[in-house]
Motif scaffolding. Structure first.
Motif, PDB file in Angstrom:
ATOM      1  N   VAL A  13       0.838  -1.231  -0.046  1.00 42.23           N
ATOM      2  CA  VAL A  13       0.036   0.116  -0.136  1.00 42.23           C
ATOM      3  C   VAL A  13       0.913   1.326   0.096  1.00 42.23           C
ATOM      4  N   HIS A  14       0.709   2.132  -0.987  1.00 36.65           N
ATOM      5  CA  HIS A  14       1.432   3.344  -1.051  1.00 36.65           C
ATOM      6  C   HIS A  14       0.748   4.705  -0.894  1.00 36.65           C
ATOM      7  N   PHE A  15       1.207   5.655  -0.701  1.00 36.59           N
ATOM      8  CA  PHE A  15       0.334   7.048  -0.742  1.00 36.59           C
ATOM      9  C   PHE A  15       1.202   8.140  -1.367  1.00 36.59           C
ATOM     10  N   LYS A  16       0.620   8.791  -2.232  1.00 31.32           N
ATOM     11  CA  LYS A  16       1.253   9.761  -2.961  1.00 31.32           C
ATOM     12  C   LYS A  16       1.227  10.955  -2.254  1.00 31.32           C
ATOM     13  N   THR A  17       2.392  11.612  -1.953  1.00 29.37           N
ATOM     14  CA  THR A  17       2.536  12.960  -1.204  1.00 29.37           C
ATOM     15  C   THR A  17       3.110  13.983  -1.973  1.00 29.37           C
ATOM     16  N   THR A  51      -2.297  -1.240   7.521  1.00 27.96           N
ATOM     17  CA  THR A  51      -2.641  -2.617   7.056  1.00 27.96           C
ATOM     18  C   THR A  51      -4.165  -2.998   7.559  1.00 27.96           C
ATOM     19  N   SER A  52      -4.505  -2.580   8.717  1.00 25.79           N
ATOM     20  CA  SER A  52      -5.949  -2.832   9.281  1.00 25.79           C
ATOM     21  C   SER A  52      -6.893  -2.000   8.255  1.00 25.79           C
ATOM     22  N   ASN A  53      -6.762  -1.051   7.908  1.00 24.91           N
ATOM     23  CA  ASN A  53      -7.592  -0.067   7.025  1.00 24.91           C
ATOM     24  C   ASN A  53      -7.764  -0.678   5.792  1.00 24.91           C
ATOM     25  N   ALA A  54      -6.383  -1.169   5.186  1.00 27.75           N
ATOM     26  CA  ALA A  54      -6.629  -1.708   4.110  1.00 27.75           C
ATOM     27  C   ALA A  54      -7.489  -3.090   3.875  1.00 27.75           C
ATOM     28  N   LEU A  55      -7.673  -3.899   4.948  1.00 25.16           N
ATOM     29  CA  LEU A  55      -8.507  -5.033   5.240  1.00 25.16           C
ATOM     30  C   LEU A  55      -9.978  -4.763   4.980  1.00 25.16           C
ATOM     31  N   MET A  56     -10.273  -3.531   5.270  1.00 22.91           N
ATOM     32  CA  MET A  56     -11.722  -2.897   4.981  1.00 22.91           C
ATOM     33  C   MET A  56     -11.991  -2.132   3.748  1.00 22.91           C
ATOM     34  N   LYS A  57     -10.681  -2.231   2.968  1.00 26.14           N
ATOM     35  CA  LYS A  57     -10.672  -1.006   1.862  1.00 26.14           C
ATOM     36  C   LYS A  57     -11.157   0.367   2.423  1.00 26.14           C
ATOM     37  N   LEU A  58     -10.540   0.730   3.479  1.00 23.47           N
ATOM     38  CA  LEU A  58     -11.028   2.154   3.851  1.00 23.47           C
ATOM     39  C   LEU A  58      -9.778   2.912   3.505  1.00 23.47           C
ATOM     40  N   ILE A  59      -8.966   2.680   2.957  1.00 21.49           N
ATOM     41  CA  ILE A  59      -7.850   3.280   2.148  1.00 21.49           C
ATOM     42  C   ILE A  59      -8.075   4.307   1.142  1.00 21.49           C
ATOM     43  N   PRO A  60      -8.188   5.861   1.322  1.00 22.53           N
ATOM     44  CA  PRO A  60      -8.828   6.571   0.402  1.00 22.53           C
ATOM     45  C   PRO A  60      -7.834   6.669  -0.902  1.00 22.53           C
ATOM     46  N   GLN A  61      -8.594   6.519  -2.113  1.00 20.84           N
ATOM     47  CA  GLN A  61      -7.885   6.513  -3.308  1.00 20.84           C
ATOM     48  C   GLN A  61      -8.476   7.365  -4.270  1.00 20.84           C
ATOM     49  N   ASN A  92     -21.344  -6.172   7.941  1.00 22.22           N
ATOM     50  CA  ASN A  92     -21.872  -7.837   8.046  1.00 22.22           C
ATOM     51  C   ASN A  92     -20.877  -8.654   8.369  1.00 22.22           C
ATOM     52  N   ASP A  93     -19.614  -8.598   7.619  1.00 21.08           N
ATOM     53  CA  ASP A  93     -18.647  -9.755   7.625  1.00 21.08           C
ATOM     54  C   ASP A  93     -17.272  -9.169   8.441  1.00 21.08           C
ATOM     55  N   ILE A  94     -17.175  -7.903   8.334  1.00 19.18           N
ATOM     56  CA  ILE A  94     -15.845  -7.182   8.777  1.00 19.18           C
ATOM     57  C   ILE A  94     -16.263  -6.235   9.559  1.00 19.18           C
ATOM     58  N   ALA A  95     -15.946  -5.738  10.872  1.00 15.27           N
ATOM     59  CA  ALA A  95     -16.455  -4.594  11.590  1.00 15.27           C
ATOM     60  C   ALA A  95     -15.097  -4.225  12.235  1.00 15.27           C
ATOM     61  N   MET A  96     -14.941  -3.057  12.616  1.00 14.62           N
ATOM     62  CA  MET A  96     -13.882  -2.279  13.165  1.00 14.62           C
ATOM     63  C   MET A  96     -14.315  -1.565  14.528  1.00 14.62           C
ATOM     64  N   ILE A  97     -13.273  -1.527  15.231  1.00 10.52           N
ATOM     65  CA  ILE A  97     -13.317  -0.820  16.771  1.00 10.52           C
ATOM     66  C   ILE A  97     -12.315   0.165  16.559  1.00 10.52           C
ATOM     67  N   PHE A  98     -12.315   1.424  16.788  1.00  8.17           N
ATOM     68  CA  PHE A  98     -11.333   2.586  16.673  1.00  8.17           C
ATOM     69  C   PHE A  98     -10.687   2.753  17.754  1.00  8.17           C
ATOM     70  N   GLN A  99      -9.811   3.669  18.059  1.00  2.90           N
ATOM     71  CA  GLN A  99      -8.967   3.860  18.939  1.00  2.90           C
ATOM     72  C   GLN A  99      -9.855   4.941  20.032  1.00  2.90           C
ATOM     73  N   LYS A 176     -17.992 -11.742  11.044  1.00  3.42           N
ATOM     74  CA  LYS A 176     -17.033 -13.014  11.204  1.00  3.42           C
ATOM     75  C   LYS A 176     -15.545 -12.387  11.583  1.00  3.42           C
ATOM     76  N   LEU A 177     -15.212 -11.141  11.184  1.00  5.17           N
ATOM     77  CA  LEU A 177     -13.826 -10.548  11.583  1.00  5.17           C
ATOM     78  C   LEU A 177     -14.134  -9.231  12.494  1.00  5.17           C
ATOM     79  N   LEU A 178     -13.568  -9.138  13.412  1.00  2.69           N
ATOM     80  CA  LEU A 178     -13.556  -7.888  14.249  1.00  2.69           C
ATOM     81  C   LEU A 178     -11.999  -7.469  14.240  1.00  2.69           C
ATOM     82  N   ILE A 179     -11.701  -6.038  13.653  1.00  2.49           N
ATOM     83  CA  ILE A 179     -10.521  -5.588  13.589  1.00  2.49           C
ATOM     84  C   ILE A 179     -10.669  -4.469  14.905  1.00  2.49           C
TER      85      ILE A 179
END
Length: 348
Positions: A13-17, A51-61, A92-99, A176-179
């Motif tokens: 995963v890369h980021f353009k800056t 990595t964790s955000n990538a698993l839910m495709k939360l990386i802004p593109q 439904n299948d993948i959920a996330m708990i944030f800081q 099924k998956l909790l991040i």
């Protein structure tokens, strides 16, 4: 052997800056089985949260780029999926708990409505059924007087209770998956222990798989089944929790273990730190990225990137120290003291 729920293969995963392309995740691979807890640990900037955000495709593109690899969830690669297709998976299948629970909760909406809205969105349920399910979730996460809390706003609850509410919302659709991305960092030590115990209990009851993101190895000692240690966008050591704590092989893992405070020691020993800083991932270093901070670095560490050496069927480490021709380096004394303490506490 339980079936594999998640397989991450050579993820980049890369980021353009404005300064250049940041290679935030560089060839990460791991697996997660049903009902298992995997902890991903490392310093800030190591690539854990990306990595964790990538698993839910939360990386802004843009600016984010999935530059390579696969994320197989139940055998299906989610990277090519559209936002509409991912919306069916998130919650439904993948959920996330944030800081920080206050950034996850709507301050203008009562707790009960926030939980029931998620249930109604993801499940075919009436409002009365959704409320009944919400009350079950409040009980599950240990909220006292759930009928009262159901009608309250987030600001009326303590930090620990708010985090329990966030966990209840994440569990609303039986994922099924909790991040969990640093879910206890904003909490005091006592509440932190309660939340960790709660997550262990939830896993046992629901057989939910958990990925636990943290910078603190001590947090995962009694929570994880396996541990992935990340540094400079790569996994540098990977194994069962016992292998990582009792038989660490990578100098960075030694550093993390050695920098953990020993609360059982009343001496005036100074807290150890890992010298130096992580590298700039716009220009990743040649060789082993940890070499400039590694007191045991050899000439080859500055010339060639080490492969992932296999220590056991479940234990791997990315360090030239495991090469047959490398000099034998004993675990530093302060780390061995920590290991001895873990063993002693485990036998108690």
């Amino acid at each position: 052997m339980k079936p594999k729920l998640l397989q991450v293969k050579d993820l980049h995963v890369h980021f353009k800056t404005y300064a250049g392309i940041v290679q935030a995740v560089r060839g990460v691979s791991f697996e997660l089985y049903e009902g298992e807890t995997l902890a991903i640990v490392g310093e800030s900037g190591s690539g854990k949260s990306v990595t964790s955000n990538a698993l839910m495709k939360l990386i802004p593109q843009p600016p984010g780029i999935y530059a390579g690899g696969e994320i197989l969830f139940n055998g299906r690669d989610i990277i090519p999926l559209s936002d509409k297709e991912m919306a069916k998976i998130r919650g439904n299948d993948i959920a996330m708990i944030f800081q920080d629970p206050m950034t996850s909760l709507n301050p203008t909406m009562k707790i009960g409505k926030q939980i029931t809205e998620v249930i109604l969105q993801h499940k075919a349920a009436s409002r009365s059924d959704a409320k009944e399910r919400a009350m079950e979730l409040l009980n599950l996460v240990g909220i006292p007087f759930p009928e009262k809390r159901y009608k309250q706003y987030p600001h009326e609850l303590s930090g620990g209770m708010r985090q329990r509410i966030v966990i209840a919302i994440a569990l609303a659709a039986n994922p099924k998956l909790l991040i969990a991305d640093e879910p206890t960092t904003a909490l005091d030590v006592t509440i932190q222990a309660q939340i960790l115990e709660l997550m262990k209990d939830i896993q046992k009851r629901s057989n939910t798989s958990i990925i636990f993101i943290t910078h603190d190895l001590g947090v995962v000692a009694n929570v994880a089944d396996r541990v992935a240690v990340m540094y400079a966008g790569q996994i540098v050591e990977y194994g069962t929790v016992n292998e990582i704590f009792y038989n660490p092989k990578h100098p960075y893992t030694w550093g993390l273990l050695g920098s953990m405070p020993d609360l059982s020691n009343s001496s005036d020993e100074l807290l150890r730190t890992i010298p130096g800083s992580p590298p700039n991932l716009i220009h990743p270093p040649v060789g082993d990225a940890f070499a400039p901070r590694n007191e045991f670095a050899m000439a080859i560490d500055y010339e060639a990137e080490p492969p992932m050496f296999q220590v056991s069927p479940t234990h791997f480490a990315k360090t030239w120290l495991l090469h047959p021709d490398a000099p034998k380096i004993d675990v530093p004394q302060v780390v061995q003291q920590r290991i001895d303490r873990y063993v002693k506490e485990g036998e108690a």
